[in-house]
Write an enzyme that holds these catalytic residues in place. Structure first.
Site, mmCIF file in Angstrom:
data_model
loop_
_atom_site.group_PDB
_atom_site.id
_atom_site.type_symbol
_atom_site.label_atom_id
_atom_site.label_comp_id
_atom_site.label_asym_id
_atom_site.label_seq_id
_atom_site.Cartn_x
_atom_site.Cartn_y
_atom_site.Cartn_z
ATOM 1 N N LYS A 70 0.853 -1.190 0.000
ATOM 2 C CA LYS A 70 0.000 0.000 0.000
ATOM 3 C C LYS A 70 0.891 1.243 0.000
ATOM 4 O O LYS A 70 1.782 1.375 0.846
ATOM 5 C CB LYS A 70 -0.874 -0.042 1.254
HETATM 6 O O1 G3P Z 1 -9.201 2.044 4.549
HETATM 7 C C1 G3P Z 1 -8.917 3.315 5.029
HETATM 8 C C2 G3P Z 1 -9.585 3.489 6.336
HETATM 9 O O2 G3P Z 1 -8.904 2.793 7.327
HETATM 10 C C3 G3P Z 1 -9.782 4.898 6.730
HETATM 11 O O3 G3P Z 1 -10.962 4.925 7.420
HETATM 12 O O4 G3P Z 1 -12.630 5.791 8.949
HETATM 13 O O5 G3P Z 1 -10.199 6.326 9.286
HETATM 14 O O6 G3P Z 1 -11.460 7.369 7.424
HETATM 15 P P1 G3P Z 1 -11.328 6.160 8.326
#
Ligand code: G3P
EC number: 2.2.1.2
Length: 217
Positions: free
Chosen positions: A83
């Site tokens: 990634k």
């Molecule tokens: O896959 C990316 C994710 O982990 C981000 O999620 O909820 O932190 O924006 P969030």
């Protein structure tokens, strides 16, 4: 639509995997922090549970260093997807690692142009962040829709991996738009099973069953 689980919590991954709900896993530095585990050890353990792609994120900012980290992460298991962030150095890294036959997930995508660049650089997955766009009053789902249209216009085979999913409704909308993959925390995947009418109906069945005085076993 493939289901990836967005966590480095091995127990949660194993539980969902036993139900056939896990086509892959995504992690990031924040999720590694949350797990409290060493990145190499926990990623290796996840790869021993899940046969689909497991994203492990580089943390260097310069292409040369990102490439070195990506190669090290890819040694963990054959199903690692490296990634990389959607920066110019990340795109350089994507091009090099994808040319070596490694899966690359380009993350932190917030625009259709960024997604176009990632596809040109040979990304296996592009990760547009829905929830974080919604957080600033932009439309995360509209971005998924735009990328779908652009990729289909030109036959790019980069898979749209809808990320930063916060609600079960996000999952429905991504499936309707045609995202190839969605990644969500275990709690969101479990919330997809809930419906108030299911609870209400089951409650009534239980009450009526008790009145019959019968037993099945
Ligand atoms: O896959 C990316 C994710 O982990 C981000 O999620 O909820 O932190 O924006 P969030």
């Amino acid at each position: 639509m493939k289901f990836f689980v967005d966590t480095a919590d091995v127990e949660a991954i194993a539980e969902l995997n036993d139900l056939g709900m896990v086509d892959g896993v995504t992690t990031n530095p924040s999720l590694i922090l949350k797990s409290g585990r060493d990145i190499i050890e926990v990623t290796k353990e996840i790869c021993s549970i899940v046969s689909g792609p497991v994203s492990a994120e580089v943390v260097a900012l310069k292409a040369e260093d990102m490439i070195a980290e990506g190669r090290k992460l890819a040694e963990i298991a054959p199903n690692i997807a490296v990634k990389v962030p959607l920066t110019w150095d990340g795109l350089k890294t994507c091009k090099v690692l994808s040319s070596e036959g490694k899966m690359v997930n380009v993350t932190l995508c917030f625009s259709a142009n960024q997604a176009l660049l990632a596809a040109k650089a040979g990304a296996t997955f592009i990760s547009p962040f829905i929830g974080r766009l919604d957080d600033i009053n932009l439309d995360g789902l509209e971005l998924i829709s735009d990328i779908r249209e652009i990729y289909d216009n030109y036959g790019f085979d980069t898979q749209i991996l809808a990320a930063s999913i916060r609600t079960a409704n996000h999952v429905t909308q991504c499936a309707l738009i045609g995202a190839d993959v969605m990644t969500a925390p275990p709690a969101v995947i479990k919330a997809m099973a809930s419906h108030v009418l299911t609870d209400k109906g089951l409650d009534q069945f239980m009450k009526d069953w008790a009145k019959t005085g019968q037993k099945i076993i």
